[in-house]
Structure formats: C-alpha cells, structure tokens
Design an enzyme around this catalytic site. Structure first.
Site, mmCIF file in Angstrom:
data_model
loop_
_atom_site.group_PDB
_atom_site.id
_atom_site.type_symbol
_atom_site.label_atom_id
_atom_site.label_comp_id
_atom_site.label_asym_id
_atom_site.label_seq_id
_atom_site.Cartn_x
_atom_site.Cartn_y
_atom_site.Cartn_z
ATOM 1 N N CYS A 132 0.936 -1.144 0.295
ATOM 2 C CA CYS A 132 0.321 0.026 0.011
ATOM 3 C C CYS A 132 1.103 1.400 0.437
ATOM 4 O O CYS A 132 -0.124 2.407 0.223
ATOM 5 C CB CYS A 132 -1.245 0.065 1.236
ATOM 6 S SG CYS A 132 -2.403 -1.321 0.380
ATOM 7 N N HIS A 154 -0.818 7.699 6.926
ATOM 8 C CA HIS A 154 -1.219 6.316 6.023
ATOM 9 C C HIS A 154 -3.393 6.800 6.154
ATOM 10 O O HIS A 154 -4.478 6.330 5.838
ATOM 11 C CB HIS A 154 -0.677 5.871 6.216
ATOM 12 C CG HIS A 154 -0.906 4.172 5.611
ATOM 13 N ND1 HIS A 154 -0.973 4.951 3.836
ATOM 14 C CD2 HIS A 154 -0.711 3.425 6.270
ATOM 15 C CE1 HIS A 154 -1.353 3.278 4.101
ATOM 16 N NE2 HIS A 154 -1.288 2.679 4.554
ATOM 17 N N HIS A 173 -9.061 3.567 1.530
ATOM 18 C CA HIS A 173 -8.062 3.107 1.373
ATOM 19 C C HIS A 173 -8.165 2.676 -0.107
ATOM 20 O O HIS A 173 -7.950 1.220 -0.132
ATOM 21 C CB HIS A 173 -7.177 2.202 1.949
ATOM 22 C CG HIS A 173 -5.890 1.721 2.594
ATOM 23 N ND1 HIS A 173 -5.305 2.252 1.238
ATOM 24 C CD2 HIS A 173 -5.506 0.259 3.213
ATOM 25 C CE1 HIS A 173 -4.068 1.853 1.622
ATOM 26 N NE2 HIS A 173 -4.272 0.679 2.992
#
Lengths: 221, 388
Positions: free
Chosen positions: B151, B284, B319
């Site tokens: 990610c 994040h 996300h």
C-alpha cells in the site's frame, strides 16, 4: 563505485553461492533449511513456496557476502525483487480456495502472499533488512532494471547494502551490492560486469556458471 | 552487521528539482482533483454499500467505489478508470517521458472473471500487461516499469520518479497508480479482520478498521528546467523521499513506529528540511487500531518541538491501496496551495494519543515550506515524501 560482494541462488534441485564456491544438490521436496539459514527459522513452514526460495537465496547471498545475521538485529540493507509472473500462482491458489469454500471464507495466510513484494518481505523480516523494499517489473528487462535501481539507491545513500534479484516459481537468485558506505565483503565483480552478464538473459544455470568464471582468481578472506 | 544510520544528504541534492506539472484522479468522489478536494473538505464520506458482489459472508459490506464502472466485463475496473482520466488529459504528456505504474493488484478482476465465467485468460492480470495498456493510452514510448510496494506502491513510485529526475536520468516521468475494489481483495482484507463495518474513522478512539476504496491517478513530474522551458504550470515540488522497512511482521506495523520514523527522517534529510519546515502531515491513517497508533508514535518521535496538524483522507475516499500515495500527494499539494489542512473525515473523538495532532475539522496551515506524507503496507514497508 558499486560492487557485487555476494550471490546466492536456489532451485528445486540445488543451491549455492558464488564467492564461497558452494554448489550442493538436495533431495527434491526436502528443504535443507538447517544448512542454509544462520539461525532458527521456526515459521518457515507457513511461507509460500516462492517466499521459501527467496529467503534461501537471500541467506546464501548474505553468507557469500560475509554479512552475519543474528535474530533481532537490523541492517541498513534494502531488497528489490522481480519476476515474470508477479504473484500469479498464489493469486490462483487463493481465489480458487475461496471459491471452493462457497465464497464465504478465504484464507488470510494465502492472501498475504498475493502481493509480488511479499517474498522479499519475508526475507526482510527474517534477516532484519530495514532499507527500501520494492518489487519492480519491466517486461523483458526486469532483472537489469532491478540491478540498476539497487545501484542507484546505493549511490543516493538510500542504504549501505542492497539485495537485488528474482523470485520465480522454480528458482530464486539474489545479488548483494555495496556502495562506498560499506567497507565489508570481498568484491566478486563490478556492477558493470554484473550488468553485462544479466543483459545476456541467461537461464539460472548459465548465469551461475558465468559468475563462477568471474570468480576465478579471487582469494576470499 | 550493517549498522543502521541516517544517510548523509545524497550527492544529487544540488541536482535538478523534480516538479509536478499536471495531475488527475478518479476516486469515489468523482473525476478530478477538485471534486476530491471539495468532497474531503465537506466532511462527507463516499463509502457506500457494495453491489458488485455479495458481501453476505463478510462482517462489512461497504467500500468507496467509483460510480459507473462495469464489473467483470471487457475492460478491467482499473483500465476503465485510466481511460476516463487519460481521455482528456489536462496537459499533454510528452511521448519521451518515462512511465512508472504503481499498483498492488492491477487487473485482478480479469483473473476473477476467468475463474468465475470461463471468459479470458486468468494470466492477463499480469502487471506487465497493464503497463503496456497504460503506455498505449498515454502514447509514452520511453522506458516503462511497474513498482509494487504494497500500500506504499504509489509513494515508492513517486520517490523513484523524483530520484530519476534529480540524478538527471530523465527530465519527464509520468507516475500512474491504480487499484480497485474487487471480491478478491475484499475477501482478503475481510479474512484479516481489517475492515470496519462502518466507514473508516482514522485516529478516532472508536476506530476498528479500514474501508476499502478504489482510484486511478496520474502525476506528470518534470525537471524544473524542462517545465520552465515548456512553460508548464508548476503545482509543487517533490523535495524529499525516504523508504524503509520495519523488518518486523507481514501484516502488522511495528508497535514502536521506528521503521516509519526512519523513512520520515530520510525524506526530511533528502529535502534538506528540519522540523520547523514541515507544516502538516498527510498520514497513511487507515483507521486500523495499530496503524494509526504506530503513526502517531512515530510522529511524536520525529517532531519533538511542536505538534503538527495531521490528517488522513481515507475516512472520505477509503483506502485506495496502491493508488493511495498518489491521490494523497495531489491533495497535499492542494492543501499547500490553499494553506488549509483538510479535515479527517469521520473523526469525531480523537484517540488520546492523537489529541492535538489529528482533527475532524479543517485548520489553517502555517507558512511552513513543506507538507509531509506517509504511507505503509504489508511486509512492513514504509514510505515518506516531503512536498513543497
């Protein structure tokens, strides 16, 4: 100057490293973990096949470079990997398994290996590699790109040592490269010489033989 | 042993500046950076019930999806998104640019389609095939590579692009990033118990997981010299970057935050930035208990003099995995331009650790030079960018 200070490799029948001139056969299916790993690897059984090959090749490469690894110690070393098919085999295994369950349950321990960066992630965890970790693919020039990116990262001080290699379904092959910030290790060849071999696009055995030829005349301390 | 250290300022520090000259994105808020910015600033989340596949077996049934995409049809979800954003690029993309494609699972829905319907070859989901398609869509004939770092894929790709430009290898690089909400990915995150049944609440006391999202985005990054020669509008600079690994656990972040701190420190050093130069942090901020706690711990260890405004856009648009870093960089450049720190959507009651750092409200940004961005991923990967 960027230099190669170690190479480790493994396939389904044999494994080895170049500077230490080790090449051994093993019985298919019996993974020689005690001979390869420097300390206990209790969880290796949960790794997928490509991750096992990757960790073994990285272990042999680090051993070839004379880099001692002990539990809990971290290294300023990164790892860049490539391959032809990404995580395709594991992707298929994961999704077929999920479909077989009636699309109700999936297995997390398969899912985590559906990222192409996961095999090098396992190596980073076991060996304490705390530098950059990437997977790169570039069609037919992937290995050359991986080697070049690792060299650039050393020149740019992103890590002191970089591992660069390929993790395929049937073999893994890793270089250890160092820049000026790391004084250890015996030099097998320059980055340029390694790139010349990589650009020949040889199979694993041919590549191993090419690097064994480069090794001739080198005294390993 | 190879001792850990923070490297000296790299030799290319005096090299060419890497500047962003054009960008676009498609997210669950819609097409365009402006639409995304307004969506986040409104405090509204774009998370909705999933109708692409059955979620009856999963504890969660929602995600932030792009409207109008067709699932398991001719084009993959990410290719449909790329076609929308490359159909009318805001500025021309030079054919001689390098191309870096960032993704975790790319066209994985092609594998799903093959196994579910028997149509097509499962192996078509190979990221090299998508790279070829993006090359054709953009007309780029230069060197093209895929970067995948879980990610943190897009963040790592931006870092590579900036490094290529600073070292003088390239004077124009297009970074494209994508990932989509598929049954493959959703079932996987569900099996890891990573999904919140409510829209994700980053840094909130009651957070209990992430919301998946999907996006495609691109940024054209040039050397400042070429951008000025071609009279391009400069949206911002990629001033610093740092990559590291926790070397700790495959799916969970290090509890100490040391790995992320290493990436942040490398990024600030590359930029030549000190603590006072950083005006805000685009975290994040996934909404999982451990990620958000680890990030705050890391920020506190790096920024000892004062609390920095922290935000996460994942409460709003989910996300977006391999695309997250690029979407977040585009929003961070907008935040610098507007001198406004966006709100963390869905954050109502900040966790004790995050109090004074993260907020559900928008805030005025100071006159500081830079914004800091952080991303993390499976395998303990950390990445940080400093943009100005």
């Amino acid at each position: 100057m960027i230099s190669v200070i170690g190479i480790g490799w493994m396939n389904g029948q044999e494994y080895g490293c170049i500077l230490k001139n080790i090449r051994e056969f093993y019985s298919d299916g019996i993974f020689p973990k005690k001979k390869i790993f420097p300390f206990s690897y209790k969880n290796i059984g949960r790794l997928d096949h490509v991750s096992k090959l990757t960790c073994a090749a990285v272990a042999l490469a680090l051993q070839d470079a004379g880099i001692a690894c002990v539990p809990e110690h971290k290294h300023d070393a990164g790892i860049i990997s490539t391959n032809v098919s990404g995580s395709f085999e594991t992707d298929m295994r994961y999704f077929r398994d999920y479909l077989d369950s009636g699309r109700t349950l999936s297995r997390g321990n398969l899912f985590i290996y559906t990222l192409p960066s996961s095999p090098s992630g396992e190596a980073a965890i076991y060996f304490g590699l705390q530098g950059p970790l990437l997977y790169i693919a570039a069609g037919n020039n992937s290995m050359g790109n991986v080697l070049k990116t690792a060299a650039d990262m050393l020149i740019d001080h992103e890590a002191r040592v970089m591992l660069a290699g390929a993790s395929e379904a049937d073999h893994a092959f890793y270089f250890v490269l160092k820049g000026e910030a790391y004084s250890g290790g015996n030099i097998l060849c320059s980055y340029d010489d390694a790139m010349k071999v990589v650009k020949k696009e040889l199979c694993l055995r041919e590549m191993v033989n090419e690097f064994l030829n480069l090794r001739k005349g080198i005294t390993v301390s | 042993m190879i001792p850990l250290n923070i490297p000296d300022r790299p030799p290319f520090y005096e090299g060419e500046k890497a500047v962003v000259v054009s960008c676009d994105m498609i997210t669950a808020y819609g097409h365009g950076a402006d639409v995304c910015w307004k969506g986040i600033m409104s405090g509204r989340n774009a998370v909705a019930d999933i109708d692409r596949f059955s979620t009856a077996a999963f504890p969660s049934g929602s995600a932030a999806m792009v409207n109008g995409l067709r699932y398991l049809e001719k084009d993959s979800l990410v290719l449909q998104m790329f076609k929308k954003i490359f159909d009318t690029p805001s500025e021309s993309v030079p054919k001689d640019s390098g191309l870096i494609l960032a993704s975790t699972k790319g066209e994985i829905d092609l594998l799903e389609k093959s196994l579910l319907t028997g149509e097509g070859e499962a192996s078509e989901c190979n990221l090299n095939n998508l790279l070829e398609k993006v090359s054709q869509l953009t007309g780029i004939t230069g060197e093209a590579i895929v970067v995948s770092a879980a990610c943190a894929s897009a963040t790592a790709a931006i870092a590579r692009a900036a490094a290529m430009i600073r070292r003088g290898y390239k004077d124009s690089v297009l970074v494209a990033a994508c990932d989509s909400v598929t049954e493959f990915v959703y079932s996987g995150f569900s099996s890891l118990m990573a999904l919140d049944k409510f829209p994700a609440r980053p840094f909130d006391r009651s957070r209990s997981g992430l919301s998946l999202g999907e996006a495609a985005a691109y940024a054209l990054i040039m050397s400042e010299a070429r951008a000025r020669k071609e009279k391009r509008r400069i949206l911002g600079e990629i001033s610093g970057w740092g990559l590291s690994d926790d070397a700790n656990h495959m799916t969970g972040p290090s509890r100490t935050g040391d790995g992320l701190s290493l990436a942040i420190t490398k990024a600030m050093k590359t930029a030549g930035a000190d603590e006072h130069d950083i005006g805000f942090i685009s975290a994040h901020g996934t909404g999982t208990v451990y990620n958000d706690a680890m990030e705050i711990k890391s920020f506190k260890s790096v920024f000892k003099m004062e609390k920095k405004p922290v935000y996460s856009i994942k409460g709003g648009l989910g996300h977006t995995m391999g695309a997250a870093g690029l979407v977040e960089m585009i929003i961070a450049l907008r935040a610098l331009k507007e001198k406004t720190v966006p709100p963390t959507v869905n954050l109502k009651d900040p966790d004790d650790d995050a109090r004074g750092w993260a907020s559900g409200n928008q805030r005025a940004a100071g006159e500081n030079k830079y914004g800091l961005l952080t991303n993390a991923g499976f395998s303990g990967i950390n990445a940080a960018l400093v943009v100005g």
